[in-house]
Design a protein around this motif. Structure first.
Motif, PDB file in Angstrom:
ATOM      1  N   ILE A  98       0.887  -1.280   0.062  1.00 52.42           N
ATOM      2  CA  ILE A  98       0.078   0.073  -0.002  1.00 52.42           C
ATOM      3  C   ILE A  98       0.894   1.187  -0.037  1.00 52.42           C
ATOM      4  O   ILE A  98       0.499   2.277  -0.370  1.00 52.42           O
ATOM      5  N   GLY A  99       2.110   1.120   0.596  1.00 54.48           N
ATOM      6  CA  GLY A  99       2.960   2.463   0.444  1.00 54.48           C
ATOM      7  C   GLY A  99       3.648   2.559  -0.828  1.00 54.48           C
ATOM      8  O   GLY A  99       4.008   3.561  -1.168  1.00 54.48           O
ATOM      9  N   GLY A 100       3.795   1.501  -1.611  1.00 57.15           N
ATOM     10  CA  GLY A 100       4.588   1.533  -2.867  1.00 57.15           C
ATOM     11  C   GLY A 100       3.721   2.107  -3.991  1.00 57.15           C
ATOM     12  O   GLY A 100       4.337   2.568  -5.095  1.00 57.15           O
ATOM     13  N   CYS A 101       2.578   1.891  -3.863  1.00 56.13           N
ATOM     14  CA  CYS A 101       1.492   2.432  -4.835  1.00 56.13           C
ATOM     15  C   CYS A 101       0.498   3.194  -4.554  1.00 56.13           C
ATOM     16  O   CYS A 101      -0.425   3.491  -5.366  1.00 56.13           O
ATOM     17  N   ASN A 102       0.406   3.820  -3.248  1.00 55.32           N
ATOM     18  CA  ASN A 102      -0.424   4.900  -2.790  1.00 55.32           C
ATOM     19  C   ASN A 102      -1.904   4.094  -2.844  1.00 55.32           C
ATOM     20  O   ASN A 102      -3.095   4.925  -2.826  1.00 55.32           O
ATOM     21  N   TRP A 103      -1.890   3.125  -2.656  1.00 53.97           N
ATOM     22  CA  TRP A 103      -3.272   2.262  -2.463  1.00 53.97           C
ATOM     23  C   TRP A 103      -3.960   2.478  -1.320  1.00 53.97           C
ATOM     24  O   TRP A 103      -5.215   2.553  -0.845  1.00 53.97           O
ATOM     25  N   HIS A 104      -3.297   3.290  -0.258  1.00 49.67           N
ATOM     26  CA  HIS A 104      -3.933   3.353   1.132  1.00 49.67           C
ATOM     27  C   HIS A 104      -4.794   4.285   1.105  1.00 49.67           C
ATOM     28  O   HIS A 104      -5.890   4.449   1.752  1.00 49.67           O
ATOM     29  N   TYR A 105      -4.670   5.172   0.072  1.00 49.39           N
ATOM     30  CA  TYR A 105      -5.899   6.281  -0.135  1.00 49.39           C
ATOM     31  C   TYR A 105      -7.239   5.553  -0.781  1.00 49.39           C
ATOM     32  O   TYR A 105      -8.352   5.992  -0.403  1.00 49.39           O
ATOM     33  N   VAL A 106      -7.131   4.806  -1.495  1.00 48.10           N
ATOM     34  CA  VAL A 106      -8.256   4.094  -2.077  1.00 48.10           C
ATOM     35  C   VAL A 106      -8.837   3.046  -1.188  1.00 48.10           C
ATOM     36  O   VAL A 106     -10.076   3.170  -0.713  1.00 48.10           O
ATOM     37  N   LEU A 107      -8.118   2.543   0.117  1.00 44.75           N
ATOM     38  CA  LEU A 107      -8.533   1.495   0.988  1.00 44.75           C
ATOM     39  C   LEU A 107      -8.994   2.435   2.226  1.00 44.75           C
ATOM     40  O   LEU A 107      -9.921   1.716   2.831  1.00 44.75           O
ATOM     41  N   ALA A 108      -8.772   3.689   2.166  1.00 44.80           N
ATOM     42  CA  ALA A 108      -9.387   4.446   3.240  1.00 44.80           C
ATOM     43  C   ALA A 108     -10.613   5.122   2.948  1.00 44.80           C
ATOM     44  O   ALA A 108     -11.412   5.589   3.776  1.00 44.80           O
ATOM     45  N   ILE A 109     -11.157   4.634   1.766  1.00 43.99           N
ATOM     46  CA  ILE A 109     -12.600   5.248   1.243  1.00 43.99           C
ATOM     47  C   ILE A 109     -13.690   4.401   2.062  1.00 43.99           C
ATOM     48  O   ILE A 109     -14.595   5.168   2.540  1.00 43.99           O
ATOM     49  N   PRO A 110     -13.728   3.226   2.288  1.00 42.99           N
ATOM     50  CA  PRO A 110     -14.798   2.482   3.001  1.00 42.99           C
ATOM     51  C   PRO A 110     -14.629   2.902   4.361  1.00 42.99           C
ATOM     52  O   PRO A 110     -15.512   3.015   5.061  1.00 42.99           O
ATOM     53  N   THR A 111     -13.500   3.028   4.978  1.00 44.34           N
ATOM     54  CA  THR A 111     -13.314   3.232   6.313  1.00 44.34           C
ATOM     55  C   THR A 111     -13.833   4.775   6.718  1.00 44.34           C
ATOM     56  O   THR A 111     -14.286   5.109   7.652  1.00 44.34           O
ATOM     57  N   ALA A 112     -13.406   5.727   5.746  1.00 41.67           N
ATOM     58  CA  ALA A 112     -13.932   6.999   5.968  1.00 41.67           C
ATOM     59  C   ALA A 112     -15.464   7.168   5.744  1.00 41.67           C
ATOM     60  O   ALA A 112     -16.061   7.991   6.626  1.00 41.67           O
ATOM     61  N   LEU A 113     -16.000   6.416   4.871  1.00 39.41           N
ATOM     62  CA  LEU A 113     -17.576   6.564   4.643  1.00 39.41           C
ATOM     63  C   LEU A 113     -18.253   5.790   5.847  1.00 39.41           C
ATOM     64  O   LEU A 113     -19.443   6.401   6.499  1.00 39.41           O
ATOM     65  N   GLY A 114     -17.605   4.873   6.331  1.00 41.08           N
ATOM     66  CA  GLY A 114     -18.083   4.103   7.800  1.00 41.08           C
ATOM     67  C   GLY A 114     -17.816   5.273   8.851  1.00 41.08           C
ATOM     68  O   GLY A 114     -18.716   5.125   9.697  1.00 41.08           O
ATOM     69  N   THR A 115     -16.941   6.203   8.958  1.00 37.82           N
ATOM     70  CA  THR A 115     -16.588   6.977   9.953  1.00 37.82           C
ATOM     71  C   THR A 115     -17.851   7.891   9.889  1.00 37.82           C
ATOM     72  O   THR A 115     -18.371   8.499  10.934  1.00 37.82           O
ATOM     73  N   VAL A 116     -18.083   8.245   8.763  1.00 37.21           N
ATOM     74  CA  VAL A 116     -19.265   9.400   8.592  1.00 37.21           C
ATOM     75  C   VAL A 116     -20.552   8.847   8.885  1.00 37.21           C
ATOM     76  O   VAL A 116     -21.192   9.543   9.530  1.00 37.21           O
ATOM     77  N   CYS A 117     -20.777   7.703   8.563  1.00 37.61           N
ATOM     78  CA  CYS A 117     -22.090   6.902   8.745  1.00 37.61           C
ATOM     79  C   CYS A 117     -22.116   6.652  10.251  1.00 37.61           C
ATOM     80  O   CYS A 117     -23.236   6.832  10.987  1.00 37.61           O
ATOM     81  N   GLY A 118     -20.984   6.450  11.009  1.00 38.69           N
ATOM     82  CA  GLY A 118     -20.953   6.240  12.371  1.00 38.69           C
ATOM     83  C   GLY A 118     -21.337   7.544  13.277  1.00 38.69           C
ATOM     84  O   GLY A 118     -22.012   7.592  14.162  1.00 38.69           O
ATOM     85  N   ILE A 119     -20.760   8.590  12.678  1.00 39.17           N
ATOM     86  CA  ILE A 119     -21.145   9.923  13.264  1.00 39.17           C
ATOM     87  C   ILE A 119     -22.547  10.187  13.005  1.00 39.17           C
ATOM     88  O   ILE A 119     -23.283  10.605  13.967  1.00 39.17           O
ATOM     89  N   ILE A 120     -22.960  10.111  11.883  1.00 39.07           N
ATOM     90  CA  ILE A 120     -24.527  10.294  11.752  1.00 39.07           C
ATOM     91  C   ILE A 120     -25.384   9.618  12.554  1.00 39.07           C
ATOM     92  O   ILE A 120     -26.383  10.086  13.094  1.00 39.07           O
ATOM     93  N   LEU A 121     -25.145   8.305  12.555  1.00 31.62           N
ATOM     94  CA  LEU A 121     -25.873   7.299  13.548  1.00 31.62           C
ATOM     95  C   LEU A 121     -25.841   7.900  15.011  1.00 31.62           C
ATOM     96  O   LEU A 121     -26.792   7.688  15.764  1.00 31.62           O
ATOM     97  N   PHE A 122     -24.861   8.022  15.499  1.00 33.50           N
ATOM     98  CA  PHE A 122     -24.463   8.527  16.882  1.00 33.50           C
ATOM     99  C   PHE A 122     -25.253   9.995  17.170  1.00 33.50           C
ATOM    100  O   PHE A 122     -25.900  10.004  18.163  1.00 33.50           O
ATOM    101  N   ILE A 123     -25.208  10.815  16.215  1.00 36.90           N
ATOM    102  CA  ILE A 123     -26.085  12.142  16.328  1.00 36.90           C
ATOM    103  C   ILE A 123     -27.629  11.766  16.229  1.00 36.90           C
ATOM    104  O   ILE A 123     -28.345  12.483  17.078  1.00 36.90           O
ATOM    105  N   ARG A 124     -27.981  10.864  15.286  1.00 39.09           N
ATOM    106  CA  ARG A 124     -29.243  10.509  15.480  1.00 39.09           C
ATOM    107  C   ARG A 124     -30.005  10.102  16.647  1.00 39.09           C
ATOM    108  O   ARG A 124     -30.877  10.297  17.125  1.00 39.09           O
TER     109      ARG A 124
END
Length: 215
Positions: A98-124
Motif C-alpha cells: 500500500i505504501g509503494g503504490c499509494n493504495w492506502h488512499y483507496v483503501l481508506a474510502i470505505p473506512t472514511a465512509l464508515g466513519t461518516v455514517c457512524g457519526i450520523i448514527l451517533f447524532i441520530r
C-alpha cells in the motif's frame, strides 16, 4: 513491534477468545426443537434468512427508511474493512504494497465512509425523539468506539508514515474496542448468526421461508 502493538494483539486475542466462548455457549444450547411435522426445508430457510431476507424490500419497514438502511450497511462494511486491515497491518508485505503504490488512499474510502455514517448514527441517537427513549449508554459507547476505530484506521492509512502520534492513537482505539466488544451490544457479532439461524429454522420448518411469491 512496539509495546502498544503487543498490547493491541493481546486485546484482540482476548476479544476473539471471549466471543468464541459466547459462540460455544450458543452451540451447546443445541438446535431449536419443533414438535410439529416439517412442511418445508430448514436449509433453505436458513440460507434465505441470511441472504434475501436481509434485503430492505423483504423487511417489515426498512424499505421505508432506505437512507438509514444504507447508512447502517456502510457503517458495518467500514468496520469489517477496519478489522481486516488491523490484521494485515502486521504483515510487512501489505504495508509495503500500500505504501509503494499509494493504495492506502483507496483503501481508506470505505473506512472514511464508515466513519461518516457512524457519526450520523451517533447524532441520530442523540436527537431523534423516536430513538432516544430506547437508547442505552451501551448504544452510545458501542457506536462511539466503532466510529473512533474507523476514524483512526482512516487516519492511519493516510498519514501514519508522517505522524507517529496517529499510530499510537490508532492502536489505543483498537485496544478500547477489542476490550469492550465482548461486554456490550457488540457481542451481536456472534448472536446475530444464532438469531438468523433460529429464524431460518422456524420459518423454513413451517414452509414460510423462502418467500417464493417475492422471489
Amino acid at each position: 513491534m512496539s509495546v502498544i502493538q503487543y498490547i493491541a494483539i493481546a486485546a484482540a486475542v482476548y476479544c476473539a477468545v471471549s466471543l468464541l466462548a459466547h459462540l460455544v455457549k450458543v452451540i451447546r444450547l443445541g438446535a431449536p426443537k419443533d414438535k410439529s411435522e416439517p412442511s418445508g426445508s430448514v436449509k433453505e430457510g436458513v440460507v434465505y434468512a441470511n441472504t434475501i431476507a436481509m434485503m430492505p424490500n423483504q423487511k417489515e419497514s426498512a424499505y421505508l427508511h432506505l437512507p438509514s438502511y444504507a447508512t447502517g450497511m456502510l457503517f458495518h462494511i467500514g468496520l469489517f474493512c477496519c478489522l481486516l486491515f488491523f490484521v494485515l497491518f502486521f504483515f510487512p508485505f501489505f504495508n509495503n504494497w500500500i505504501g509503494g503504490c499509494n493504495w492506502h488512499y483507496v483503501l481508506a474510502i470505505p473506512t472514511a465512509l464508515g466513519t461518516v455514517c457512524g457519526i450520523i448514527l451517533f447524532i441520530r441517537r442523540l436527537v431523534s425523539k423516536d430513538l432516544k427513549p430506547f437508547t442505552m449508554p451501551d448504544d452510545y459507547i458501542s457506536c462511539g468506539l466503532v466510529t473512533l476505530f474507523q476514524l483512526m484506521t482512516t487516519l492511519y492509512l493516510c498519514c501514519s508514515t508522517c505522524c507517529e502520534s496517529v499510530t499510537i492513537l490508532y492502536y489505543i482505539s483498537s485496544i478500547l474496542l477489542f476490550l469492550y466488544m465482548p461486554l456490550g451490544k457488540l457481542r451481536h457479532a456472534v448472536y446475530y448468526f444464532a438469531a438468523r439461524y433460529h429464524l431460518g429454522f422456524f420459518y423454513g420448518w413451517r414452509n414460510v421461508w423462502p418467500n417464493r411469491e417475492k422471489e
